[in-house]
Scaffold this motif. Structure first.
Motif, PDB file in Angstrom:
ATOM      1  N   GLN A  50      47.822  40.678  41.939  1.00  0.00           N
ATOM      2  CA  GLN A  50      48.332  39.734  40.934  1.00  0.00           C
ATOM      3  C   GLN A  50      48.176  38.292  41.421  1.00  0.00           C
ATOM      4  OE1 GLN A  50      50.265  42.404  42.014  1.00  0.00           O
ATOM      5  NE2 GLN A  50      50.199  43.697  40.186  1.00  0.00           N
ATOM      6  N   LYS A  51      48.455  38.068  42.687  1.00  0.00           N
ATOM      7  CA  LYS A  51      48.316  36.733  43.258  1.00  0.00           C
ATOM      8  C   LYS A  51      46.851  36.294  43.241  1.00  0.00           C
ATOM      9  CE  LYS A  51      50.176  34.180  47.181  1.00  0.00           C
ATOM     10  NZ  LYS A  51      50.883  34.281  48.465  1.00  0.00           N
ATOM     11  N   THR A  52      45.953  37.220  43.504  1.00  0.00           N
ATOM     12  CA  THR A  52      44.518  36.916  43.452  1.00  0.00           C
ATOM     13  C   THR A  52      44.126  36.470  42.046  1.00  0.00           C
ATOM     14  OG1 THR A  52      44.096  38.539  45.195  1.00  0.00           O
ATOM     15  CG2 THR A  52      42.201  37.827  43.879  1.00  0.00           C
ATOM     16  N   ALA A  53      44.551  37.226  41.051  1.00  0.00           N
ATOM     17  CA  ALA A  53      44.240  36.887  39.658  1.00  0.00           C
ATOM     18  C   ALA A  53      44.824  35.527  39.288  1.00  0.00           C
ATOM     19  CB  ALA A  53      44.782  37.970  38.728  1.00  0.00           C
ATOM     20  N   PHE A  54      46.064  35.286  39.681  1.00  0.00           N
ATOM     21  CA  PHE A  54      46.745  34.027  39.373  1.00  0.00           C
ATOM     22  C   PHE A  54      45.988  32.835  39.956  1.00  0.00           C
ATOM     23  CE2 PHE A  54      49.781  30.753  40.757  1.00  0.00           C
ATOM     24  CZ  PHE A  54      50.315  30.380  39.537  1.00  0.00           C
ATOM     25  N   TYR A  55      45.647  32.901  41.242  1.00  0.00           N
ATOM     26  CA  TYR A  55      45.011  31.753  41.889  1.00  0.00           C
ATOM     27  C   TYR A  55      43.571  31.533  41.431  1.00  0.00           C
ATOM     28  CZ  TYR A  55      48.850  30.199  44.715  1.00  0.00           C
ATOM     29  OH  TYR A  55      50.042  29.668  45.112  1.00  0.00           O
ATOM     30  N   LEU A  56      42.874  32.566  41.037  1.00  0.00           N
ATOM     31  CA  LEU A  56      41.530  32.341  40.486  1.00  0.00           C
ATOM     32  C   LEU A  56      41.624  31.543  39.194  1.00  0.00           C
ATOM     33  CD1 LEU A  56      39.643  35.672  41.252  1.00  0.00           C
ATOM     34  CD2 LEU A  56      39.337  33.431  42.314  1.00  0.00           C
ATOM     35  N   ASN A  57      42.653  31.803  38.401  1.00  0.00           N
ATOM     36  CA  ASN A  57      42.873  31.003  37.185  1.00  0.00           C
ATOM     37  C   ASN A  57      43.242  29.567  37.539  1.00  0.00           C
ATOM     38  OD1 ASN A  57      42.354  32.848  35.055  1.00  0.00           O
ATOM     39  ND2 ASN A  57      44.298  33.856  35.466  1.00  0.00           N
ATOM     40  N   ILE A  58      44.051  29.386  38.569  1.00  0.00           N
ATOM     41  CA  ILE A  58      44.441  28.044  39.008  1.00  0.00           C
ATOM     42  C   ILE A  58      43.210  27.268  39.492  1.00  0.00           C
ATOM     43  CG2 ILE A  58      45.738  26.736  40.766  1.00  0.00           C
ATOM     44  CD1 ILE A  58      47.520  27.927  38.567  1.00  0.00           C
ATOM     45  N   ILE A  59      42.347  27.926  40.257  1.00  0.00           N
ATOM     46  CA  ILE A  59      41.128  27.267  40.760  1.00  0.00           C
ATOM     47  C   ILE A  59      40.231  26.844  39.606  1.00  0.00           C
ATOM     48  CG2 ILE A  59      39.000  27.630  42.083  1.00  0.00           C
ATOM     49  CD1 ILE A  59      40.740  29.464  43.944  1.00  0.00           C
ATOM     50  N   GLU A  60      40.111  27.686  38.600  1.00  0.00           N
ATOM     51  CA  GLU A  60      39.334  27.319  37.411  1.00  0.00           C
ATOM     52  C   GLU A  60      39.938  26.071  36.757  1.00  0.00           C
ATOM     53  OE1 GLU A  60      37.921  29.190  33.122  1.00  0.00           O
ATOM     54  OE2 GLU A  60      38.934  30.483  34.564  1.00  0.00           O
ATOM     55  N   GLY A  61      41.254  26.027  36.678  1.00  0.00           N
ATOM     56  CA  GLY A  61      41.928  24.853  36.121  1.00  0.00           C
ATOM     57  C   GLY A  61      41.706  23.615  36.971  1.00  0.00           C
ATOM     58  N   LYS A  85      38.947  43.850  48.305  1.00  0.00           N
ATOM     59  CA  LYS A  85      39.193  45.092  47.558  1.00  0.00           C
ATOM     60  C   LYS A  85      39.390  44.807  46.073  1.00  0.00           C
ATOM     61  CE  LYS A  85      42.719  47.027  49.489  1.00  0.00           C
ATOM     62  NZ  LYS A  85      43.755  47.845  50.152  1.00  0.00           N
ATOM     63  N   PHE A  86      39.995  43.665  45.757  1.00  0.00           N
ATOM     64  CA  PHE A  86      40.318  43.343  44.366  1.00  0.00           C
ATOM     65  C   PHE A  86      39.111  42.818  43.588  1.00  0.00           C
ATOM     66  CE2 PHE A  86      44.258  41.990  46.828  1.00  0.00           C
ATOM     67  CZ  PHE A  86      44.743  43.291  46.907  1.00  0.00           C
ATOM     68  N   LEU A  87      38.031  42.506  44.296  1.00  0.00           N
ATOM     69  CA  LEU A  87      36.822  41.979  43.658  1.00  0.00           C
ATOM     70  C   LEU A  87      35.906  43.093  43.169  1.00  0.00           C
ATOM     71  CD1 LEU A  87      35.971  39.268  46.345  1.00  0.00           C
ATOM     72  CD2 LEU A  87      37.345  38.977  44.262  1.00  0.00           C
ATOM     73  N   SER A  88      36.039  44.248  43.764  1.00  0.00           N
ATOM     74  CA  SER A  88      35.158  45.377  43.473  1.00  0.00           C
ATOM     75  C   SER A  88      35.260  45.801  42.010  1.00  0.00           C
ATOM     76  CB  SER A  88      35.528  46.558  44.380  1.00  0.00           C
ATOM     77  OG  SER A  88      34.783  47.703  44.027  1.00  0.00           O
ATOM     78  N   LYS A 160      35.654  20.104  52.241  1.00  0.00           N
ATOM     79  CA  LYS A 160      37.041  20.069  52.725  1.00  0.00           C
ATOM     80  C   LYS A 160      37.690  21.422  52.491  1.00  0.00           C
ATOM     81  CE  LYS A 160      36.486  15.747  53.617  1.00  0.00           C
ATOM     82  NZ  LYS A 160      35.927  15.414  54.883  1.00  0.00           N
ATOM     83  N   LEU A 161      38.399  21.917  53.515  1.00  0.00           N
ATOM     84  CA  LEU A 161      39.024  23.224  53.464  1.00  0.00           C
ATOM     85  C   LEU A 161      40.270  23.221  52.595  1.00  0.00           C
ATOM     86  CD1 LEU A 161      39.184  26.167  54.451  1.00  0.00           C
ATOM     87  CD2 LEU A 161      40.500  25.331  56.413  1.00  0.00           C
ATOM     88  N   VAL A 162      40.330  24.204  51.698  1.00  0.00           N
ATOM     89  CA  VAL A 162      41.523  24.447  50.879  1.00  0.00           C
ATOM     90  C   VAL A 162      41.936  25.889  51.161  1.00  0.00           C
ATOM     91  CG1 VAL A 162      42.513  24.453  48.563  1.00  0.00           C
ATOM     92  CG2 VAL A 162      40.626  22.886  49.095  1.00  0.00           C
ATOM     93  N   PRO A 163      42.876  26.088  52.099  1.00  0.00           N
ATOM     94  CA  PRO A 163      43.292  27.456  52.422  1.00  0.00           C
ATOM     95  C   PRO A 163      44.372  27.931  51.447  1.00  0.00           C
ATOM     96  CG  PRO A 163      44.341  25.924  53.924  1.00  0.00           C
ATOM     97  CD  PRO A 163      43.484  25.099  52.992  1.00  0.00           C
ATOM     98  N   ILE A 164      44.174  29.092  50.855  1.00  0.00           N
ATOM     99  CA  ILE A 164      45.204  29.666  49.996  1.00  0.00           C
ATOM    100  C   ILE A 164      45.377  31.134  50.360  1.00  0.00           C
ATOM    101  CG2 ILE A 164      45.103  28.033  48.088  1.00  0.00           C
ATOM    102  CD1 ILE A 164      43.236  29.834  46.626  1.00  0.00           C
ATOM    103  N   PHE A 165      46.590  31.470  50.731  1.00  0.00           N
ATOM    104  CA  PHE A 165      46.886  32.853  51.114  1.00  0.00           C
ATOM    105  C   PHE A 165      48.367  33.131  50.942  1.00  0.00           C
ATOM    106  CE2 PHE A 165      45.892  30.051  54.649  1.00  0.00           C
ATOM    107  CZ  PHE A 165      47.095  29.965  55.316  1.00  0.00           C
TER     108      PHE A 165
END
Length: 165
Positions: A50-61, A85-88, A160-165
């Motif tokens: 769920q966090k993966t899905a959420f942040y991919l939407n945030i990055i698009e924004g 695993k969630f990308l497969s 520039k590094l943007v670490p998200i985890f």
């Protein structure tokens, strides 16, 4: 009477200040002053679908927000760790049923980000460790030998590094 007038004036000023703050445009103009293009590399390392899905939407924004403020974004996303695993496109049936909405959101985000010109890289070390068949990684994504090496390379090139985890 003076006290009542003072309270009224204070309330009036506070309301005016609040209304003025709301009227101000919300943007990133101070941070983006003089910036015409950005170069960023996002390190994406999640253990939650769920966090993966959420942040991919945030990055698009974020990508769209930069464009709307007159800045050309040059983004690279590097996926490491369990996130792969969630990308497969092929999931365990029970996991897929429990997380259908998030998994669908991830696949849709991958397509939209690719259409925006965002480069997405998937660490082959992680796919091996987490037993993800490389042939199930979406075609919009690039397999790289080692996500850490990729991060080092992109940062050396000025991203520039943007670490998200």
């Amino acid at each position: 009477m003076k006290s009542l007038f003072f309270k009224f004036m204070l309330s009036f000023l506070a309301f005016g200040l609040f209304a003025n703050l709301q009227a101000k445009e919300i943007n990133d103009s101070a941070a983006l002053k003089g910036v015409k293009e950005t170069k960023s590399v996002f390190l994406i390392d999640f253990t939650n679908v769920q966090k993966t899905a959420f942040y991919l939407n945030i990055i698009e924004g974020t990508h769209k927000g930069l464009i709307s403020q007159g800045v050309k974004p040059n983004m690279v996303l590097v996926f490491i760790g369990e996130t792969v695993k969630f990308l497969s496109t092929k999931q365990d049936e029970a996991f897929e049923m429990e997380n259908e909405e998030s998994l669908e959101s991830i696949q849709n985000s991958i397509k939209r980000l690719a259409a925006l010109g965002v480069r997405m890289e998937v660490c082959a070390v992680a796919t091996k460790v987490f037993h993800v068949d490389n042939s199930t990684i979406p075609k919009e994504m690039n397999l790289v030998g080692d996500g850490f090496i990729s991060l080092i390379g992109w940062q050396t090139q000025g991203h520039k590094l943007v670490p998200i985890f």
